[in-house]
Design an enzyme around this catalytic site. Sequence first.
Site, PDB file in Angstrom:
ATOM      1  N   GLN A  14       0.866  -1.197   0.000  1.00 47.85           N
ATOM      2  CA  GLN A  14       0.000   0.000   0.000  1.00 47.85           C
ATOM      3  C   GLN A  14       0.899   1.243   0.000  1.00 47.85           C
ATOM      4  O   GLN A  14       1.881   1.263  -0.723  1.00 47.85           O
ATOM      5  CB  GLN A  14      -0.955  -0.030   1.192  1.00 47.85           C
ATOM      6  CG  GLN A  14      -2.224  -0.819   0.900  1.00 47.85           C
ATOM      7  CD  GLN A  14      -3.239  -0.043   0.068  1.00 47.85           C
ATOM      8  OE1 GLN A  14      -3.004   1.074  -0.343  1.00 47.85           O
ATOM      9  NE2 GLN A  14      -4.386  -0.655  -0.209  1.00 47.85           N
ATOM     10  N   GLU A  38     -21.508  -0.867   6.456  1.00 48.87           N
ATOM     11  CA  GLU A  38     -20.355  -1.736   6.761  1.00 48.87           C
ATOM     12  C   GLU A  38     -20.916  -3.085   7.197  1.00 48.87           C
ATOM     13  O   GLU A  38     -21.712  -3.171   8.124  1.00 48.87           O
ATOM     14  CB  GLU A  38     -19.500  -1.115   7.867  1.00 48.87           C
ATOM     15  CG  GLU A  38     -18.472  -2.041   8.504  1.00 48.87           C
ATOM     16  CD  GLU A  38     -17.443  -2.610   7.535  1.00 48.87           C
ATOM     17  OE1 GLU A  38     -16.664  -1.819   6.980  1.00 48.87           O
ATOM     18  OE2 GLU A  38     -17.431  -3.847   7.318  1.00 48.87           O
ATOM     19  N   ALA A  77     -23.021  -2.367   0.987  1.00 48.42           N
ATOM     20  CA  ALA A  77     -23.017  -1.005   0.448  1.00 48.42           C
ATOM     21  C   ALA A  77     -23.781  -0.903  -0.870  1.00 48.42           C
ATOM     22  O   ALA A  77     -24.471   0.094  -1.125  1.00 48.42           O
ATOM     23  CB  ALA A  77     -21.575  -0.554   0.225  1.00 48.42           C
ATOM     24  N   THR A 133     -15.099   1.265   0.590  1.00 49.75           N
ATOM     25  CA  THR A 133     -14.828  -0.165   0.726  1.00 49.75           C
ATOM     26  C   THR A 133     -13.538  -0.447  -0.036  1.00 49.75           C
ATOM     27  O   THR A 133     -13.076   0.384  -0.813  1.00 49.75           O
ATOM     28  CB  THR A 133     -15.957  -1.006   0.099  1.00 49.75           C
ATOM     29  OG1 THR A 133     -16.060  -0.666  -1.288  1.00 49.75           O
ATOM     30  CG2 THR A 133     -17.300  -0.737   0.798  1.00 49.75           C
ATOM     31  N   CYS A 155      -0.805  17.624   9.489  1.00 55.23           N
ATOM     32  CA  CYS A 155      -1.230  18.956   9.081  1.00 55.23           C
ATOM     33  C   CYS A 155      -0.875  19.113   7.614  1.00 55.23           C
ATOM     34  O   CYS A 155       0.283  18.912   7.247  1.00 55.23           O
ATOM     35  CB  CYS A 155      -0.494  20.037   9.870  1.00 55.23           C
ATOM     36  SG  CYS A 155      -1.196  20.339  11.483  1.00 55.23           S
TER      37      CYS A 155
HETATM   38  P1  NAD Z   1     -10.206  -2.146   4.560  1.00 57.03           P
HETATM   39  O1  NAD Z   1     -10.185  -3.355   3.712  1.00 57.03           O
HETATM   40  O2  NAD Z   1      -9.488  -2.130   5.848  1.00 57.03           O
HETATM   41  O3  NAD Z   1     -11.721  -1.743   4.870  1.00 57.03           O
HETATM   42  C1  NAD Z   1     -12.756  -1.851   3.929  1.00 57.03           C
HETATM   43  C2  NAD Z   1     -14.057  -2.121   4.686  1.00 57.03           C
HETATM   44  O4  NAD Z   1     -15.124  -2.175   3.762  1.00 57.03           O
HETATM   45  C3  NAD Z   1     -14.025  -3.430   5.430  1.00 57.03           C
HETATM   46  O5  NAD Z   1     -14.289  -3.198   6.789  1.00 57.03           O
HETATM   47  C4  NAD Z   1     -15.113  -4.273   4.775  1.00 57.03           C
HETATM   48  O6  NAD Z   1     -15.803  -5.079   5.706  1.00 57.03           O
HETATM   49  C5  NAD Z   1     -16.006  -3.215   4.165  1.00 57.03           C
HETATM   50  N1  NAD Z   1     -16.690  -3.660   2.947  1.00 57.03           N
HETATM   51  C6  NAD Z   1     -16.115  -4.173   1.835  1.00 57.03           C
HETATM   52  N2  NAD Z   1     -17.040  -4.383   0.885  1.00 57.03           N
HETATM   53  C7  NAD Z   1     -18.220  -3.996   1.413  1.00 57.03           C
HETATM   54  C8  NAD Z   1     -19.525  -3.957   0.902  1.00 57.03           C
HETATM   55  N3  NAD Z   1     -19.805  -4.326  -0.356  1.00 57.03           N
HETATM   56  N4  NAD Z   1     -20.516  -3.503   1.721  1.00 57.03           N
HETATM   57  C9  NAD Z   1     -20.256  -3.092   2.997  1.00 57.03           C
HETATM   58  N5  NAD Z   1     -19.018  -3.123   3.523  1.00 57.03           N
HETATM   59  C10 NAD Z   1     -17.999  -3.551   2.729  1.00 57.03           C
HETATM   60  O7  NAD Z   1      -9.697  -0.952   3.625  1.00 57.03           O
HETATM   61  P2  NAD Z   1      -9.263   0.528   4.012  1.00 57.03           P
HETATM   62  O8  NAD Z   1      -7.872   0.538   4.492  1.00 57.03           O
HETATM   63  O9  NAD Z   1     -10.292   1.163   4.843  1.00 57.03           O
HETATM   64  O10 NAD Z   1      -9.226   1.203   2.562  1.00 57.03           O
HETATM   65  C11 NAD Z   1     -10.408   1.347   1.821  1.00 57.03           C
HETATM   66  C12 NAD Z   1     -10.113   1.761   0.398  1.00 57.03           C
HETATM   67  O11 NAD Z   1      -9.539   3.054   0.377  1.00 57.03           O
HETATM   68  C13 NAD Z   1      -9.103   0.876  -0.315  1.00 57.03           C
HETATM   69  O12 NAD Z   1      -9.559   0.627  -1.622  1.00 57.03           O
HETATM   70  C14 NAD Z   1      -7.845   1.681  -0.334  1.00 57.03           C
HETATM   71  O13 NAD Z   1      -7.004   1.379  -1.428  1.00 57.03           O
HETATM   72  C15 NAD Z   1      -8.415   3.064  -0.487  1.00 57.03           C
HETATM   73  N6  NAD Z   1      -7.496   4.114  -0.025  1.00 57.03           N
HETATM   74  C16 NAD Z   1      -7.841   5.401  -0.240  1.00 57.03           C
HETATM   75  C17 NAD Z   1      -7.003   6.418   0.182  1.00 57.03           C
HETATM   76  C18 NAD Z   1      -7.351   7.828  -0.045  1.00 57.03           C
HETATM   77  O14 NAD Z   1      -6.575   8.683   0.252  1.00 57.03           O
HETATM   78  N7  NAD Z   1      -8.494   8.142  -0.530  1.00 57.03           N
HETATM   79  C19 NAD Z   1      -5.819   6.134   0.820  1.00 57.03           C
HETATM   80  C20 NAD Z   1      -5.497   4.810   1.047  1.00 57.03           C
HETATM   81  C21 NAD Z   1      -6.348   3.826   0.639  1.00 57.03           C
END
Ligand code: NAD
Length: 546
Positions: A121, A187, A234, A255, A401
């Site tokens: 990641q 969730e 979701a 998710t 920050c």
């Molecule tokens: P994670 O896997 O720890 O958490 C995802 C959650 O979503 C889990 O708790 C799971 O139970 C739930 N989930 C999955 N599918 C679902 C569904 N269909 N319905 C309901 N619940 C569902 O992941 P995370 O670390 O929280 O990261 C989430 C996403 O964000 C990843 O795709 C990651 O790559 C992305 N991400 C975004 C940023 C950003 O800056 N925007 C940064 C890092 C990661």
Amino acid sequence: MGRLSPGVGQELRCRGWRQEGILRMLENTLHNAERPEDLVVYGGIGKAARDHASLDAIIAALHDLGDTETLVVQSGRPVAVMPTSLVAPRVLIANANLVPRAATREEFFRLSDAGLTMHGQYTAGSWAYIGGQGIVQGTFETFAAAAERAFGGDLRGRIVLTAGLGGMGQPQGRAVRMNGGVALIAELNRALVEQRRASGAVDEVFDDLDSAWRRAEELARAGTARVLAVTQNAADVAERLAGTGRIPAIATDQTSAHDLLNGYLPAALTFEEAGRLRLADPEAYLRRSEATVLRHVSALLSLQRQGSVVFEYGNDIRQAARRLGHEDADAIPGFVPEYIRPSFGVGRGPFRWVCLSGSIADRDRLDRAARSLFPDDARLNTWLDRAADETPIEGLPARICWLGHGQRRAMALEINRLVSTGELSGPVAITRDHLDSGSCAYPTRETEKMPDGSDVIADWPYLNAMLNVAGGADLVAIHQNAGIIGGSVSAGMTVVLDGTDVSDARARICFENDPAIGVVRHASAGVPEALAYLPGSGIRAIEVVA
Ligand code: NAD
């Protein structure tokens, strides 16, 4: 294995503070990990070390590492200690890098199953994860910018629909609450929902959508900021709301849709049933996950047509749907071009400090230092007003920050000064997310829709990493695959400030160049904020007119 606790206090287990600081950052990353027993930190399968034997070997190497040596880590496994110099990095990491043509999902998982690579990641594999203390501010900024643009104010009286309460998802509710709105979060993992309620990330929990929606409307009408969780899939939630004309002001998703097998959950299964199917029949799981994500994206598009502000928050859900043949997925905009790029243009991004002493008083002292250095930065001061309540300490006390070019160096030098005068009780590590101005090529997120079409050019994160090595950062990492395999190249860095003149000199260079290359990258792409900022910035950019 029990949860690793980061070392705190003054006692060194390593041969110097730079090595000790990196060791504490690694321990802190695992302390805050979602599944520490598997070394998985966040994002489905983002790991800090390849396996437990590798972790033990990394820790042993850090204990022994000299002041003119560098530990070399290949995809979460230590491979050598090399002679370098006093101002060279103490740790160099390359994670999950494959040659471009081989960077497919099949090849990556073949290699990781064979124990040859791992998914890092961003901050998992570069040992800079600080739990919920980290992502909240970027999320706060994104929702603030969305509310400002769409509603000309904050989120008071508005319902925001999202999903996922993982490491990156749980800050969404907090960020909505900080902006005055009502978050409704789907969730499926009930145990996780309860954990989030216990930690204050969730206020109320509902099993059925109708009650959750009614409560959200009631709270929105009263202008009360709250986070509601609903233990439903979701895709079902978004589809049912869209189908019945119950339209949230904003709809997004967090998710792990970037990984339809290990992260995303198919509809019509409980969380536990999904786990069993994933093990028993991964192919069947994947087919069901694919069908669900297509419905999910269609429902988000329907909400958009009915008036919701819809954006993707970096989890590659559009790309998953597009890959499966969804033709309209790109009608959902990404959050970076919509809301974050103007900040990146001036080198503003997720700068963070971690108090290696473990002292909360040190963190509070640094909050005060930031306020007095930047009294006119309204967004920063608003953030600091609310941050203490919304970012409970997880592991080592830390503060993130968003600071721009110029501000970062000023803050780093002030931190080093406060360490040297003894006003802080110990050294401080400064680090950042790879999601930053100059450290990432990720055409579906950080570099989506660059004005000159240079979205996939990956030279910049390599230049960023090399500049940080040249400047004497303590840890420099180059990663592929923040989301989908082959989808990104990014760089991470950490500098340990121990109050010495050498730290001052290293901070002076690293925290100038790290954001400066971001300004140059954005100016070269024609981002207006970067073009306006560059001339008076002191950055010696070279313009070549062909
Ligand atoms: P994670 O896997 O720890 O958490 C995802 C959650 O979503 C889990 O708790 C799971 O139970 C739930 N989930 C999955 N599918 C679902 C569904 N269909 N319905 C309901 N619940 C569902 O992941 P995370 O670390 O929280 O990261 C989430 C996403 O964000 C990843 O795709 C990651 O790559 C992305 N991400 C975004 C940023 C950003 O800056 N925007 C940064 C890092 C990661």
